[in-house]
Motif scaffolding. Structure first.
Motif, PDB file in Angstrom:
ATOM      1  N   VAL A  39       0.867  -1.189   0.000  1.00  0.00           N
ATOM      2  CA  VAL A  39       0.000   0.000   0.000  1.00  0.00           C
ATOM      3  C   VAL A  39       0.898   1.231   0.000  1.00  0.00           C
ATOM      4  CG1 VAL A  39      -1.718   1.316   1.319  1.00  0.00           C
ATOM      5  CG2 VAL A  39      -1.836  -1.193   1.230  1.00  0.00           C
ATOM      6  N   CYS A  40       0.930   1.917  -1.155  1.00  0.00           N
ATOM      7  CA  CYS A  40       1.764   3.121  -1.319  1.00  0.00           C
ATOM      8  C   CYS A  40       0.891   4.360  -1.101  1.00  0.00           C
ATOM      9  CB  CYS A  40       2.333   3.122  -2.732  1.00  0.00           C
ATOM     10  SG  CYS A  40       3.312   4.577  -3.133  1.00  0.00           S
ATOM     11  N   HIS A  41       1.499   5.427  -0.595  1.00  0.00           N
ATOM     12  CA  HIS A  41       0.719   6.655  -0.407  1.00  0.00           C
ATOM     13  C   HIS A  41       0.160   7.162  -1.746  1.00  0.00           C
ATOM     14  CE1 HIS A  41       0.059   9.866   2.808  1.00  0.00           C
ATOM     15  NE2 HIS A  41      -0.652  10.246   1.762  1.00  0.00           N
ATOM     16  N   SER A  42       0.829   6.826  -2.842  1.00  0.00           N
ATOM     17  CA  SER A  42       0.317   7.236  -4.170  1.00  0.00           C
ATOM     18  C   SER A  42      -1.043   6.606  -4.446  1.00  0.00           C
ATOM     19  CB  SER A  42       1.301   6.822  -5.268  1.00  0.00           C
ATOM     20  OG  SER A  42       2.555   7.425  -5.072  1.00  0.00           O
ATOM     21  N   ASP A  43      -1.280   5.404  -3.936  1.00  0.00           N
ATOM     22  CA  ASP A  43      -2.599   4.757  -4.116  1.00  0.00           C
ATOM     23  C   ASP A  43      -3.682   5.654  -3.512  1.00  0.00           C
ATOM     24  OD1 ASP A  43      -0.955   2.677  -4.900  1.00  0.00           O
ATOM     25  OD2 ASP A  43      -1.330   1.441  -3.113  1.00  0.00           O
ATOM     26  N   GLY A  61      -2.624  -0.116  -6.544  1.00  0.00           N
ATOM     27  CA  GLY A  61      -1.647  -1.151  -6.209  1.00  0.00           C
ATOM     28  C   GLY A  61      -0.552  -1.282  -7.243  1.00  0.00           C
ATOM     29  N   HIS A  62       0.686  -0.926  -6.833  1.00  0.00           N
ATOM     30  CA  HIS A  62       1.810  -1.079  -7.763  1.00  0.00           C
ATOM     31  C   HIS A  62       3.073  -1.580  -7.048  1.00  0.00           C
ATOM     32  CE1 HIS A  62       2.359   3.588  -7.280  1.00  0.00           C
ATOM     33  NE2 HIS A  62       2.876   2.964  -6.258  1.00  0.00           N
ATOM     34  N   GLU A  63       2.827  -2.384  -6.019  1.00  0.00           N
ATOM     35  CA  GLU A  63       3.940  -3.073  -5.346  1.00  0.00           C
ATOM     36  C   GLU A  63       3.553  -4.542  -5.275  1.00  0.00           C
ATOM     37  OE1 GLU A  63       5.745   0.468  -2.524  1.00  0.00           O
ATOM     38  OE2 GLU A  63       4.381  -0.963  -1.565  1.00  0.00           O
ATOM     39  N   GLY A  87       5.971  -3.454 -10.792  1.00  0.00           N
ATOM     40  CA  GLY A  87       6.072  -2.194 -10.073  1.00  0.00           C
ATOM     41  C   GLY A  87       5.096  -1.149 -10.574  1.00  0.00           C
ATOM     42  N   VAL A  88       5.582   0.077 -10.675  1.00  0.00           N
ATOM     43  CA  VAL A  88       4.707   1.238 -10.853  1.00  0.00           C
ATOM     44  C   VAL A  88       4.230   1.443 -12.287  1.00  0.00           C
ATOM     45  CG1 VAL A  88       4.645   3.756 -10.552  1.00  0.00           C
ATOM     46  CG2 VAL A  88       5.724   2.326  -8.829  1.00  0.00           C
ATOM     47  N   TYR A  89       4.927   0.830 -13.253  1.00  0.00           N
ATOM     48  CA  TYR A  89       4.438   0.997 -14.635  1.00  0.00           C
ATOM     49  C   TYR A  89       4.507  -0.320 -15.388  1.00  0.00           C
ATOM     50  CZ  TYR A  89       9.323   1.643 -16.333  1.00  0.00           C
ATOM     51  OH  TYR A  89      10.653   1.510 -16.649  1.00  0.00           O
ATOM     52  N   LEU A 157       9.133  -2.818  -4.831  1.00  0.00           N
ATOM     53  CA  LEU A 157       8.735  -2.544  -6.212  1.00  0.00           C
ATOM     54  C   LEU A 157       8.408  -1.081  -6.478  1.00  0.00           C
ATOM     55  CD1 LEU A 157       8.673  -4.879  -8.335  1.00  0.00           C
ATOM     56  CD2 LEU A 157       8.517  -5.733  -6.029  1.00  0.00           C
ATOM     57  N   CYS A 158       8.031  -0.343  -5.411  1.00  0.00           N
ATOM     58  CA  CYS A 158       7.873   1.114  -5.578  1.00  0.00           C
ATOM     59  C   CYS A 158       8.745   1.851  -4.566  1.00  0.00           C
ATOM     60  CB  CYS A 158       6.423   1.559  -5.474  1.00  0.00           C
ATOM     61  SG  CYS A 158       6.288   3.363  -5.437  1.00  0.00           S
ATOM     62  N   ALA A 159       8.458   1.680  -3.284  1.00  0.00           N
ATOM     63  CA  ALA A 159       9.213   2.426  -2.263  1.00  0.00           C
ATOM     64  C   ALA A 159      10.711   2.160  -2.395  1.00  0.00           C
ATOM     65  CB  ALA A 159       8.728   2.032  -0.862  1.00  0.00           C
ATOM     66  N   TYR A 337       6.261  -0.191   8.571  1.00  0.00           N
ATOM     67  CA  TYR A 337       6.403   1.072   7.868  1.00  0.00           C
ATOM     68  C   TYR A 337       5.747   0.990   6.495  1.00  0.00           C
ATOM     69  CZ  TYR A 337       8.892   3.166  11.627  1.00  0.00           C
ATOM     70  OH  TYR A 337       9.166   3.719  12.846  1.00  0.00           O
ATOM     71  N   ARG A 338       5.140  -0.198   6.228  1.00  0.00           N
ATOM     72  CA  ARG A 338       4.374  -0.361   5.008  1.00  0.00           C
ATOM     73  C   ARG A 338       3.295  -1.402   5.244  1.00  0.00           C
ATOM     74  NH1 ARG A 338       4.455   3.343   1.116  1.00  0.00           N
ATOM     75  NH2 ARG A 338       5.136   2.658  -0.917  1.00  0.00           N
ATOM     76  N   PHE A 339       2.064  -1.085   4.856  1.00  0.00           N
ATOM     77  CA  PHE A 339       1.023  -2.118   4.866  1.00  0.00           C
ATOM     78  C   PHE A 339       1.183  -2.956   3.610  1.00  0.00           C
ATOM     79  CE2 PHE A 339      -1.261   1.154   7.447  1.00  0.00           C
ATOM     80  CZ  PHE A 339      -1.408   0.377   8.593  1.00  0.00           C
TER      81      PHE A 339
HETATM   82 ZN    ZN Z   1       4.156   3.865  -5.039  1.00  0.00          ZN
END
Ligand code: ZN
Ligand code: NAP
Length: 349
Positions: A39-43, A61-63, A87-89, A157-159, A337-339
Motif C-alpha cells: 500500500v503506497c501513499h500514491s494509491d 496497487g503497484h507493489e 512495479g509502478v508501470y 517494487l515502488c518504495a 512502515y508499510r502495509f
Molecule cells: Zn508507489
C-alpha cells in the motif's frame, strides 16, 4: 483471467470488493498470480482524487509480488511458478529518447502506470495490484529473489526503487552524508539502502516516536523537526537530502543544510507548489532535483542488491477488508512502515 480485488468505485467512496477480468494473455504477456500487494501513499493520492481525474472503478496497487501463472508464446525469460514482481508501470511508448535509452520510466509520452492509465492499445485502462492477479507485458516484469521474504519484498517494487534510484544517481556511498526527510514507506527503504551503500544516514522526522526504529534500521542520526532550532546546528553538512514527505513542508530550512553543489531530491508528491528562497539556492550553488521510481533494469538491479544484502521492508500484513482503515493510518503517518495486503484475502462482495 477472472480475478477478485478491491476498488474505489466512485469519487469520495471507500474501497470495496470488485470482480473483473484482466486482458487475455497475449504472446508477450505474463499472467501473475498475486501473493502480496503493498500500500503506497500514491494509491491514496490517486484513489482520493488528490491528483486529478480518476477512472472508476479504480483498482490501485503497484507493489506486486506473486508467481507466474501463465506465459505468452513469445516469452522465454519467465516460466510458470517463478516468483516475480510488477512495479509502478506496465508499459511505455518504446520509441522515444528515454525509452530507447533504457529509461522508460521517463517515457516522453508518459509511462503507462500500473493503474488508472489508458492502455497502450487504447483498449480500456490499467487496473492494479489490489487484486488476485494481473497480466503484464514481460518487458515490465522483474524477478524477485527467492531468498527474500515475499511480503517484505513487495514494497521494494515502488518504495524501494524510488529511493535506490536517486541514492545511486547522486552517489550515496562511503564518505557521503545523506539525509532522508520522512520515515514512512519510502523513507525507511531509503535508510536501509543508503546504509547498505555505505553512506552516513540522518533521518528528519516529525514523529519523535520513530527514533528507535530508525536507529534499528541503520540510521546514524535521528532529528525531530518539530523543534526548528535543530536546523541551525546542521548547516551545510549534507551531500544529499531526499524529501519523501507526502504533505507540503517548508523546504528552505533543509536547503540550508546542503553544502556546496549538493542536492535536495524531491520524491514526495504533495500536490501544492513549494515556495523556495532564491538566496538560499545561490549560496553554496545548491540544486533541487526530482526523481521518479526507476527504470525496469534498475528495478532488477535493486532487487538483486536487496537479495544480496537481505533488505526488505518492515511490513504490517493486512487482510483486504482492513484497507480503508490502513489508508487512514497511512495519512496519519501511523504505519510501521508499510502495509502489505495478503492477496489471498481479496474476496467477492
Ligand atoms: Zn508507489
Ligand atoms: P508515507 O508512508 O505516508 O510516508 C510519508 C512520511 O512523510 C510520513 O511517514 C511522515 O514521516 C512524513 N509526513 C507525513 N505528513 C507529514 C506532515 N504533514 N509534515 C511532516 N511530515 C509528514 O508515504 P510513502 O508511501 O512513503 O510516499 C511518500 C510520498 O512519495 C507520497 O507523496 C507518494 O505519492 C510519493 N511517491 C513518489 C514516488 C516517486 O517516484 N517519486 C514513488 C512513490 C511514492 P515522519 O512521521 O517520519 O515525519
Amino acid at each position: 483471467m477472472d480475478v477478485v480485488g478491491s476498488a474505489v468505485h466512485g469519487e469520495r467512496e471507500k474501497l470495496a470488493p470488485l470482480e473483473f477480468s484482466t486482458r487475455d494473455v497475449g504472446p508477450a504477456d505474463v499472467a501473475v498470480s498475486i501473493e502480496w500487494s503493498g500500500v503506497c501513499h500514491s494509491d491514496i493520492h490517486t484513489g482520493r482524487s488528490e491528483w486529478g481525474e480518476v477512472m472508476f472503478p479504480c483498482v490501485p496497487g503497484h507493489e506486486i509480488v506473486g508467481r507466474v501463472l501463465e506465459v505468452g508464446s513469445e516469452v522465454t525469460k519467465f516460466s510458470v511458478g517463478q516468483r516475480v514482481g510488477v512495479g509502478v508501470y506496465v508499459d511505455s511508448c518504446r520509441e522515444c529518447g528515454p525509452c530507447l535509452a533504457g529509461m522508460s520510466n521517463y517515457c516522453a509520452k508518459g509511462m503507462i502506470g500500473t493503474y488508472n492509465v489508458p492502455e497502450r492499445d487504447g483498449e480500456g485502462y490499467t487496473l492494479g495490484g489490489y487484486a488476485s492477479g494481473i497480466v503484464v507485458d514481460h518487458g515490465y516484469v522483474v524477478t524477485v529473489p527467492e531468498s527474500l521474504d515475499p511480503a517484505g519484498a513487495a514494497p521494494l517494487l515502488c518504495a524501494g526503487i524510488t529511493l535506490y534510484s536517486p541514492l545511486k544517481e547522486w552517489g550515496a556511498g562511503p564518505g557521503t552524508k545523506v539525509g532522508i526527510i520522512g520515515l514512512g514507506g519510502l523513507g525507511h527503504m531509503g535508510v536501509k539502502f543508503a546504509k547498505a551503500l555505505g553512506a552516513h544516514v540522518t533521518v528528519f522526522s516529525h514523529s519523535a516516536s520513530k527514533k528507535e526504529d530508525a536507529l534499528a534500521m541503520g540510521a546514524d542520526d535521528f532529528i525531530v523537526t518539530t523543534d526548528e532550532s535543530v536546523f541551525d546546528t546542521h548547516n551545510q553538512q549534507f551531500d544529499l537530502i531526499i524529501n519523501t514527505v507526502s504533505a507540503p513542508i517548508d523546504l528552505n530550512p533543509y536547503l540550508e543544510l546542503l553544502g556546496l553543489d549538493s542536492t535536495l531530491v524531491m520524491v514526495g508528491l504533495a500536490p501544492e507548489p513549494y515556495p523556495i528562497n532564491a538566496p538560499t539556492m545561490l549560496a553554496q550553488r545548491r540544486r533541487i532535483a526530482g526523481s521518479m521510481i526507476g527504470p525496469v533494469a534498475q528495478l532488477q538491479e535493486m532487487l538483486d542488491f536487496a537479495g544480496e544484502h537481505n533488505i526488505v521492508s518492515d511490513v504490517e500484513v493486512i487482510k483486504a477488508d482492513y484497507l480503508n482503515e490502513a489508508w487512514d493510518r497511512v495519512v496519519d503517518s501511523d504505519v510501521r512502515y508499510r502495509f502489505v495486503i495478503d492477496a489471498s484475502t481479496f474476496a467477492t462482495a
